[in-house]
Write a protein that holds these residues in place. Structure first.
Motif, PDB file in Angstrom:
ATOM      1  N   ARG A   1      23.489  26.628  18.512  1.00  0.00           N
ATOM      2  CA  ARG A   1      22.612  27.552  18.836  1.00  0.00           C
ATOM      3  C   ARG A   1      22.908  28.785  18.112  1.00  0.00           C
ATOM      4  O   ARG A   1      24.077  29.375  18.271  1.00  0.00           O
ATOM      5  CB  ARG A   1      22.317  27.885  20.243  1.00  0.00           C
ATOM      6  CG  ARG A   1      21.018  28.544  20.469  1.00  0.00           C
ATOM      7  CD  ARG A   1      20.660  28.354  22.026  1.00  0.00           C
ATOM      8  NE  ARG A   1      19.504  28.728  22.282  1.00  0.00           N
ATOM      9  CZ  ARG A   1      19.295  30.444  22.737  1.00  0.00           C
ATOM     10  NH1 ARG A   1      20.366  31.088  22.797  1.00  0.00           N
ATOM     11  NH2 ARG A   1      18.181  30.867  22.816  1.00  0.00           N
ATOM     12  N   GLY A   2      21.973  29.365  17.232  1.00  0.00           N
ATOM     13  CA  GLY A   2      22.436  30.886  16.770  1.00  0.00           C
ATOM     14  C   GLY A   2      21.356  30.903  15.478  1.00  0.00           C
ATOM     15  O   GLY A   2      20.651  29.857  15.021  1.00  0.00           O
TER      16      GLY A   2
ATOM     17  N   LYS B   1      15.705  24.300  23.054  1.00  0.00           N
ATOM     18  CA  LYS B   1      16.992  24.121  22.647  1.00  0.00           C
ATOM     19  C   LYS B   1      17.417  23.349  21.431  1.00  0.00           C
ATOM     20  O   LYS B   1      18.533  23.725  20.788  1.00  0.00           O
ATOM     21  CB  LYS B   1      17.972  23.823  23.634  1.00  0.00           C
ATOM     22  CG  LYS B   1      17.792  22.307  24.103  1.00  0.00           C
ATOM     23  CD  LYS B   1      18.504  21.821  25.196  1.00  0.00           C
ATOM     24  CE  LYS B   1      18.414  20.650  25.882  1.00  0.00           C
ATOM     25  NZ  LYS B   1      18.628  19.589  24.755  1.00  0.00           N
TER      26      LYS B   1
ATOM     27  N   ASP C   1      17.310  28.948  12.194  1.00  0.00           N
ATOM     28  CA  ASP C   1      17.124  29.354  13.358  1.00  0.00           C
ATOM     29  C   ASP C   1      17.262  28.174  14.257  1.00  0.00           C
ATOM     30  O   ASP C   1      16.528  27.361  14.189  1.00  0.00           O
ATOM     31  CB  ASP C   1      15.863  29.975  13.726  1.00  0.00           C
ATOM     32  CG  ASP C   1      15.664  30.603  15.428  1.00  0.00           C
ATOM     33  OD1 ASP C   1      16.566  30.207  16.008  1.00  0.00           O
ATOM     34  OD2 ASP C   1      14.779  31.435  15.442  1.00  0.00           O
TER      35      ASP C   1
ATOM     36  N   ILE D   1      15.891  31.294  18.632  1.00  0.00           N
ATOM     37  CA  ILE D   1      16.509  32.707  18.739  1.00  0.00           C
ATOM     38  C   ILE D   1      15.605  33.562  18.496  1.00  0.00           C
ATOM     39  O   ILE D   1      15.149  34.503  19.190  1.00  0.00           O
ATOM     40  CB  ILE D   1      17.900  32.931  18.078  1.00  0.00           C
ATOM     41  CG1 ILE D   1      19.016  31.747  18.647  1.00  0.00           C
ATOM     42  CG2 ILE D   1      18.419  34.129  18.636  1.00  0.00           C
ATOM     43  CD1 ILE D   1      19.467  31.655  19.922  1.00  0.00           C
TER      44      ILE D   1
ATOM     45  N   LYS E   1      10.462  32.662  18.974  1.00  0.00           N
ATOM     46  CA  LYS E   1      10.333  32.368  20.327  1.00  0.00           C
ATOM     47  C   LYS E   1       9.005  31.823  20.823  1.00  0.00           C
ATOM     48  O   LYS E   1       8.949  30.873  21.483  1.00  0.00           O
ATOM     49  CB  LYS E   1      10.714  33.396  21.466  1.00  0.00           C
ATOM     50  CG  LYS E   1      12.275  33.773  21.320  1.00  0.00           C
ATOM     51  CD  LYS E   1      12.529  34.959  22.514  1.00  0.00           C
ATOM     52  CE  LYS E   1      14.009  35.517  22.404  1.00  0.00           C
ATOM     53  NZ  LYS E   1      14.814  34.472  22.613  1.00  0.00           N
TER      54      LYS E   1
END
Length: 669
Positions: free
Chosen positions: A434-435, A477, A494, A498, A501
């Motif tokens: 994630r990031g 997620k 992405d 992140i 959204k």
């Protein structure tokens, strides 16, 4: 009488098509007439320039004319004007150039207010040819000769305090046809207390003559360039002390006119001439070629001067010829360094450290990007045009934004192509944590890596909105979006929503017709519609209406919008695909419910295909109506033209045209 503030000096030789405009540009200046005198020197013109000057002088008492036999040089025409000039300042204007409006007043006022000895006004050209520009990045009222690149322009077209010229007894050399202004201006600069640069607008306009008469465009030999370098270097030596400042100034004559003296022009001289000129250069300015100056020069110039000062004239000629032949791939990768390619005879005489050069320029282009599940696949082409070698590795790297984490993609294929073609790389990434990840192309030679940001240069076939796994409706997620950053448009990924959204989903709920019988696609969304939401239709199979088209959207309910399809008659036979861009994330909208489509009321069918595509098929009645409308439109266009007016004046043709418009024309059998 009170002396004028400025004496404008205009040397003239055979400029009959230009000199009147040059003088007029001075006459039109906003500075008060009493503050200016105009000194025009007719240097033996034979084309009628003298008559133009005389006519000007007859109606303007500020114009003083000097007539002389041709001196053969611009300096020989400027010096007599300096002998009689009365102004506190002098400005040199070439007879084929122009002063911009208000230029003199602005420069003189700045010189007086700032107590400047030299004022440079920004230079422009009438046809966008190159002019000195590095010193005109910004207005600088107290400029530094080296740091602000003032010494890069040694032309005389500047405002100069006359006291410096008289105190140093400066005059232009009369044995040079080109470059005579450079030692003159070098001496002025080095004795000026303050130099001001004005870059807020154009002050001086260079005009390139259609007859090729500009002296600066005259072809010059090695000896001519060498003489300029010698004289400028001599002026610098006279007015400076040894050290960094002197070396910074000497860089110009050594890396410009002297480097030009040692280009292919050198090869046109006989060996005797080469030997004599080399000896002259070594005796006059060889002692100025210090280690400090040497470090400032280009590698090519260093090699040439090393060979010249060592007396290796055969090797010098070999190296000049080698460069003139145009080495296609001039950089090698050897022993852990990038090195210039050199002929063997030259390499043996050259300091090995000189051959070491920075990494060659690398460009990369994104050819394709896709998301499958949580994995991102990237195709890129990499070009290294100056390199005569193949890198040890080329791959794609993801770098976690705001951290030191990196993730190198697995290289699945690589095609080096021919010696001139780019390298092509296809890389598939593992599942990214994630990031926000920024993507780079990495080119590796030994232990040395060069990174280039990927995405700003990309194939036109790549969707500007990027790609994602949104069609799989993943949880937050697991969402992956490969997108292009604002501004530079670089590729980033992405992972885990992140930044994006506002991830919304949409689906086609049905098809209907509006009051005009046009097709409407009903779309349900997982949140209320927003102004930034966009819907696109991709039209394939109809070239004149192909490509991506924005669909008008109307909110019909809390989470329901209606999308108006393109005119069916325009896209007859085309295949339609719809996508949604919600919260910056693109998702596909398969067109469903075609079983309930009212083709009779619409006048066309929507034939379902793979992946939610539909093909527009008009019925025969609608096609006939379309053909009739097309004929009517064509006729109305014809009637509005001049040709139609001529037809209307002929009764028989006019009645026939009316029948065509009504659709009653019958083709003769």
């Amino acid at each position: 009488m009170t002396p004028p503030d400025v004496s404008v000096v205009i040397p003239v030789y055979n400029s009959v098509s230009y000199v009147d405009d040059a003088i007029q540009s001075v006459v039109d200046q906003t500075i008060a007439a009493t503050r200016v005198e105009i000194l025009v020197v007719d240097d033996g013109s034979t084309d009628g320039s003298g008559a133009v000057i005389a006519q000007r002088a007859a109606v303007d008492s500020r114009i003083r004319v000097i007539t002389q036999k041709n001196s053969g040089t611009p300096g020989g025409a400027r010096n007599p004007a300096l002998d009689i000039a009365c102004g506190a300042f002098v400005f040199f204007l070439d007879s084929d150039d122009l002063l911009a409006p208000e230029a003199l007043e602005a420069m003189v006022d700045v010189a007086i207010a700032e107590e400047s000895d030299v004022v440079l006004g920004k230079i422009a050209s009438s046809d966008h040819r190159p002019v000195p520009s590095s010193m005109f990045k910004r207005t600088n009222l107290d400029a530094d000769l080296v740091k602000d690149r003032v010494f890069n322009t040694l032309g005389p077209t500047k405002l100069i305090r006359r006291d410096i010229i008289e105190r140093l007894r400066l005059r232009f050399p009369t044995d040079q046809t080109v470059g005579e202004d450079e030692p003159f201006m070098a001496a002025v600069y080095l004795n000026a207390r303050k130099i001001s640069v004005l870059a807020d607008r154009d002050y001086y306009i260079v005009q390139y003559r259609h007859d090729g008469g500009n002296m600066t465009l005259t072809k010059r030999n090695s000896a001519s360039h060498a003489l300029v370098a010698q004289r400028v270097a001599s002026v610098i030596e006279t007015y400076t002390e040894p050290g960094d400042f002197r070396d910074g100034l000497l860089r110009r004559p050594f890396d410009r006119p002297l480097a030009r003296a040692l280009d292919p022009r050198w090869l046109k001289m006989s060996e005797t001439e080469q030997t004599a000129l080399a000896a002259d250069l070594r005796s006059t300015i060889g002692h100025l070629y210090t280690d400090g100056l040497r470090r400032l020069l280009r590698a090519e110039t260093q090699i040439k001067l090393d060979l010249l000062t060592a007396g290796e004239l055969d090797a010098l000629a070999t190296y000049i010829a080698f460069l003139n032949d145009g080495v296609e791939k001039p950089i090698l990768w050897e022993n852990g360094d990038f090195r210039m390619r050199l002929p063997e005879t030259v390499s043996a005489l050259t300091d090995p450290s000189l051959r070491v050069v920075p990494a060659p320029p690398i460009t990369c282009r994104l050819e394709d990007v896709s998301v499958n599940g949580k994995a991102v696949t990237v195709s890129a082409s990499v070009t290294i045009p100056l390199l005569a070698a193949e890198p040890d590795a080329i791959f794609v790297r993801a770098r976690l934004r705001g951290a030191h984490d990196v993730l190198d993609f697995t290289e699945t294929s690589r095609d080096s192509g021919s010696t001139t073609a780019p390298f092509f790389v296809v890389a598939t990434g593992v599942e990214m944590p994630r990031g926000i990840w920024d993507l780079f192309v990495v080119v590796r030679f030994g232990d040395e890596e060069t990174e280039r940001r990927l995405g700003a240069d990309r194939s036109r076939t790549i969707e500007p909105d990027g790609v994602s796994n949104a069609d799989d409706a993943p949880e937050a997620k697991d969402r992956v979006l490969a997108y292009f950053t604002q501004g530079r448009g670089n590729l980033s990924v992405d992972c885990g929503a992140i930044l994006h959204k506002q991830f919304a989903l949409a689906r086609v709920a049905g098809l209907t017709l509006d009051e005009d019988g046009r097709g409407i696609v009903l779309v349900e969304t997982t949140r209320a519609p927003r102004p930034a939401d966009e819907y696109f239709c991709y039209v394939d199979g109809v070239p004149q209406h192909g490509g991506r088209r924005l669909l008008p959207a109307t909110q019909l309910g809390e989470r329901l919008v209606g999308l108006r399809l393109p005119e069916a008659a325009e896209v007859d036979g085309a295949t339609l695909t719809i996508t949604a861009l919600l919260g910056g994330v693109k998702t596909s909208l398969p067109i469903t419910a075609t079983d309930y489509w009212n083709a009779r009321a619409a006048g066309f069918e929507l034939s379902p295909g793979k992946a939610g595509r539909v093909t527009v098929v008009l019925d025969e009645k609608t096609r006939a109506a379309q053909r009739k409308r097309s004929r009517t439109v064509q006729w109305h266009r014809l009637r509005s033209s001049r040709a139609a007016q001529a037809v209307r004046r002929t009764p028989v043709l006019g009645r026939a045209a009316d029948r065509i418009a009504r659709g009653t024309w019958r083709r003769a059998s």
